[in-house]
Design a protein around this motif. Sequence first.
Motif, PDB file in Angstrom:
ATOM      1  N   VAL A  29       0.838  -1.203   0.000  1.00  0.00           N
ATOM      2  CA  VAL A  29       0.000   0.000   0.000  1.00  0.00           C
ATOM      3  C   VAL A  29       0.874   1.254   0.000  1.00  0.00           C
ATOM      4  O   VAL A  29       1.852   1.353   0.740  1.00  0.00           O
ATOM      5  CB  VAL A  29      -0.946   0.012   1.222  1.00  0.00           C
ATOM      6  CG1 VAL A  29      -1.703   1.333   1.303  1.00  0.00           C
ATOM      7  CG2 VAL A  29      -1.924  -1.146   1.142  1.00  0.00           C
ATOM      8  N   VAL A  31       0.250   5.520  -0.088  1.00  0.00           N
ATOM      9  CA  VAL A  31      -0.789   6.528   0.095  1.00  0.00           C
ATOM     10  C   VAL A  31      -0.267   7.910  -0.288  1.00  0.00           C
ATOM     11  O   VAL A  31       0.826   8.311   0.132  1.00  0.00           O
ATOM     12  CB  VAL A  31      -1.282   6.553   1.558  1.00  0.00           C
ATOM     13  CG1 VAL A  31      -2.463   7.515   1.706  1.00  0.00           C
ATOM     14  CG2 VAL A  31      -1.675   5.157   2.027  1.00  0.00           C
ATOM     15  N   ARG A  52      -1.140  12.324   8.065  1.00  0.00           N
ATOM     16  CA  ARG A  52      -0.296  11.494   7.197  1.00  0.00           C
ATOM     17  C   ARG A  52       0.819  10.829   8.009  1.00  0.00           C
ATOM     18  O   ARG A  52       1.083   9.616   7.860  1.00  0.00           O
ATOM     19  CB  ARG A  52       0.316  12.363   6.091  1.00  0.00           C
ATOM     20  CG  ARG A  52       1.251  11.590   5.147  1.00  0.00           C
ATOM     21  CD  ARG A  52       1.966  12.525   4.186  1.00  0.00           C
ATOM     22  NE  ARG A  52       2.911  13.406   4.863  1.00  0.00           N
ATOM     23  CZ  ARG A  52       4.148  13.053   5.221  1.00  0.00           C
ATOM     24  NH1 ARG A  52       4.598  11.836   4.964  1.00  0.00           N
ATOM     25  NH2 ARG A  52       4.936  13.924   5.827  1.00  0.00           N
ATOM     26  N   VAL A  55      -0.403   7.929   9.966  1.00  0.00           N
ATOM     27  CA  VAL A  55      -0.571   6.727   9.144  1.00  0.00           C
ATOM     28  C   VAL A  55       0.752   5.979   9.025  1.00  0.00           C
ATOM     29  O   VAL A  55       0.810   4.753   9.188  1.00  0.00           O
ATOM     30  CB  VAL A  55      -1.118   7.099   7.747  1.00  0.00           C
ATOM     31  CG1 VAL A  55      -1.026   5.908   6.794  1.00  0.00           C
ATOM     32  CG2 VAL A  55      -2.556   7.582   7.846  1.00  0.00           C
ATOM     33  N   THR A  63       4.070   6.822   2.429  1.00  0.00           N
ATOM     34  CA  THR A  63       3.202   7.927   2.027  1.00  0.00           C
ATOM     35  C   THR A  63       3.997   8.960   1.243  1.00  0.00           C
ATOM     36  O   THR A  63       5.217   9.057   1.360  1.00  0.00           O
ATOM     37  CB  THR A  63       2.548   8.624   3.241  1.00  0.00           C
ATOM     38  OG1 THR A  63       3.545   9.363   3.965  1.00  0.00           O
ATOM     39  CG2 THR A  63       1.862   7.630   4.160  1.00  0.00           C
ATOM     40  N   HIS A  87       0.333   4.714  -6.279  1.00  0.00           N
ATOM     41  CA  HIS A  87      -0.407   5.042  -5.068  1.00  0.00           C
ATOM     42  C   HIS A  87      -1.791   4.382  -5.113  1.00  0.00           C
ATOM     43  O   HIS A  87      -2.565   4.626  -6.028  1.00  0.00           O
ATOM     44  CB  HIS A  87      -0.535   6.558  -4.913  1.00  0.00           C
ATOM     45  CG  HIS A  87       0.778   7.230  -4.649  1.00  0.00           C
ATOM     46  ND1 HIS A  87       1.670   7.533  -5.664  1.00  0.00           N
ATOM     47  CD2 HIS A  87       1.360   7.634  -3.495  1.00  0.00           C
ATOM     48  CE1 HIS A  87       2.747   8.099  -5.137  1.00  0.00           C
ATOM     49  NE2 HIS A  87       2.581   8.174  -3.822  1.00  0.00           N
ATOM     50  N   LEU A  89      -4.136   4.660  -2.671  1.00  0.00           N
ATOM     51  CA  LEU A  89      -5.104   5.521  -1.996  1.00  0.00           C
ATOM     52  C   LEU A  89      -4.590   6.948  -2.034  1.00  0.00           C
ATOM     53  O   LEU A  89      -3.425   7.207  -1.697  1.00  0.00           O
ATOM     54  CB  LEU A  89      -5.290   5.055  -0.547  1.00  0.00           C
ATOM     55  CG  LEU A  89      -6.179   5.890   0.373  1.00  0.00           C
ATOM     56  CD1 LEU A  89      -7.617   5.904  -0.129  1.00  0.00           C
ATOM     57  CD2 LEU A  89      -6.122   5.352   1.808  1.00  0.00           C
ATOM     58  N   TYR A 259      -7.734   8.945   8.718  1.00  0.00           N
ATOM     59  CA  TYR A 259      -6.736   8.504   7.739  1.00  0.00           C
ATOM     60  C   TYR A 259      -6.237   7.090   8.060  1.00  0.00           C
ATOM     61  O   TYR A 259      -6.014   6.272   7.158  1.00  0.00           O
ATOM     62  CB  TYR A 259      -5.571   9.489   7.699  1.00  0.00           C
ATOM     63  CG  TYR A 259      -5.903  10.790   7.001  1.00  0.00           C
ATOM     64  CD1 TYR A 259      -7.005  10.889   6.159  1.00  0.00           C
ATOM     65  CD2 TYR A 259      -5.126  11.928   7.179  1.00  0.00           C
ATOM     66  CE1 TYR A 259      -7.315  12.066   5.521  1.00  0.00           C
ATOM     67  CE2 TYR A 259      -5.428  13.122   6.534  1.00  0.00           C
ATOM     68  CZ  TYR A 259      -6.523  13.184   5.703  1.00  0.00           C
ATOM     69  OH  TYR A 259      -6.835  14.353   5.066  1.00  0.00           O
ATOM     70  N   ARG A 262      -9.148   4.578   7.165  1.00  0.00           N
ATOM     71  CA  ARG A 262      -9.369   4.364   5.734  1.00  0.00           C
ATOM     72  C   ARG A 262      -8.190   3.649   5.074  1.00  0.00           C
ATOM     73  O   ARG A 262      -8.367   2.866   4.138  1.00  0.00           O
ATOM     74  CB  ARG A 262      -9.647   5.703   5.044  1.00  0.00           C
ATOM     75  CG  ARG A 262     -10.897   6.384   5.551  1.00  0.00           C
ATOM     76  CD  ARG A 262     -12.144   5.530   5.321  1.00  0.00           C
ATOM     77  NE  ARG A 262     -12.658   5.711   3.964  1.00  0.00           N
ATOM     78  CZ  ARG A 262     -13.616   4.962   3.429  1.00  0.00           C
ATOM     79  NH1 ARG A 262     -14.144   3.964   4.116  1.00  0.00           N
ATOM     80  NH2 ARG A 262     -14.030   5.194   2.201  1.00  0.00           N
ATOM     81  N   THR A 263      -6.985   3.895   5.564  1.00  0.00           N
ATOM     82  CA  THR A 263      -5.823   3.178   5.036  1.00  0.00           C
ATOM     83  C   THR A 263      -5.886   1.702   5.439  1.00  0.00           C
ATOM     84  O   THR A 263      -5.587   0.811   4.635  1.00  0.00           O
ATOM     85  CB  THR A 263      -4.521   3.820   5.534  1.00  0.00           C
ATOM     86  OG1 THR A 263      -4.500   5.207   5.176  1.00  0.00           O
ATOM     87  CG2 THR A 263      -3.309   3.129   4.930  1.00  0.00           C
ATOM     88  N   TRP A 271     -12.263  -1.393   2.003  1.00  0.00           N
ATOM     89  CA  TRP A 271     -12.542   0.000   1.605  1.00  0.00           C
ATOM     90  C   TRP A 271     -13.676   0.047   0.587  1.00  0.00           C
ATOM     91  O   TRP A 271     -13.720  -0.746  -0.352  1.00  0.00           O
ATOM     92  CB  TRP A 271     -11.289   0.631   1.006  1.00  0.00           C
ATOM     93  CG  TRP A 271     -11.405   2.109   0.738  1.00  0.00           C
ATOM     94  CD1 TRP A 271     -10.981   3.119   1.545  1.00  0.00           C
ATOM     95  CD2 TRP A 271     -11.951   2.751  -0.430  1.00  0.00           C
ATOM     96  NE1 TRP A 271     -11.237   4.342   0.966  1.00  0.00           N
ATOM     97  CE2 TRP A 271     -11.836   4.146  -0.245  1.00  0.00           C
ATOM     98  CE3 TRP A 271     -12.532   2.285  -1.611  1.00  0.00           C
ATOM     99  CZ2 TRP A 271     -12.266   5.073  -1.197  1.00  0.00           C
ATOM    100  CZ3 TRP A 271     -12.981   3.197  -2.551  1.00  0.00           C
ATOM    101  CH2 TRP A 271     -12.839   4.575  -2.337  1.00  0.00           C
TER     102      TRP A 271
END
Length: 358
Positions: A29, A31, A52, A55, A63, A87, A89, A259, A262-263, A271
Amino acid sequence: MFKSVLKKAAGAVAVAAGLAAMSAQAADVKVGFVYIGPPGDHGWTYQHDQGRLAVEKELGVETTFVENVPEGPDAERVINQLAATGHNLIFTTSFGYMNPTLKAAKRHKNVKFEHATGYKQAANVATYSGRFYEGRYVVGHIAGKMTKSNVLGYIASFPIPEVIRGINATIRGARAVNPDATIKVVWVSSWFDPGKESDAAKTLIDQGADVILQHTDSPAPVQVAEERGVWAVGQASDMHKFGEKAHLTAIIDDWAPYYIERTKAVMDGTWTGGGDTWGGFKTGMVVMADYNKAIPADVVELAESIRKGIIDGSVHPFAGPVVKQDGTVAVPAGETPDDGFLAGMNFYVEGVDGEMPQ
């Protein structure tokens, strides 16, 4: 005893397996975040960047952020670039990114998008925002009690419902405790421009305002208030260090839990797009900063009673009657508007001094 040891060992193995799976998911993942200003604005973008960083710390995912992205074609280019570079997300964190986000989502159907403060969704686009107006209603009560001139000053960015709602909530809170209070508004047509914000604060103070509020992102208005000996309220972040005497409190936007949630949903495959989240005091997305010790105890008690009332549902900032600036009734006494009414708010209420830009 032997069974207990086996259970503990099995539990440890399960935890280790879970952590390993989480680590593997985190590696898959990536972001992205798109910012309207710099993370060092100490306001709106700063708080998104704190989310951020949370996360990264909580989930161990990679990220990326792009700062100072203008709303419009540049935003679409940046969003597309993030989507094209792995990315999974992407959070786009300003109202004017709404249409660019939707366009990018059509091109990159396997990427998940989250747009802050917007109202248009798609299968791979969700929206989210804070009920900032709840904090502004609390602040209005404080300002109404603290003003000596009965003139509040408000530095506004753009005449969108989110900003108009904040102005109206502020003056409604103020007039609930001080019917003589009025609010003057200076529109700066920018989310982040310390020079314009500073000039707007000076203009409002010269017009008699002794409490300065803002829906712009730099601490410049707080600094001007400190220099000129009037009160101020911070925006999006705790800005007290920029004016320790002037800073009454601030409305803090806490994006980190959202954040992270949702991540995690992307990581575990749960999601979903097409929805909207509008969090406030009750969910912790909106938080009040510490109150200035210069605020009398009874005013702090009042502010807290309003905040707690909003949480338990006994207080609503726009409970009727809501009277427009021109004297017409928008919400009759005894009624409470729904979220659709609030989301489309395009008028001033009584107590606002001046005309809305067209």
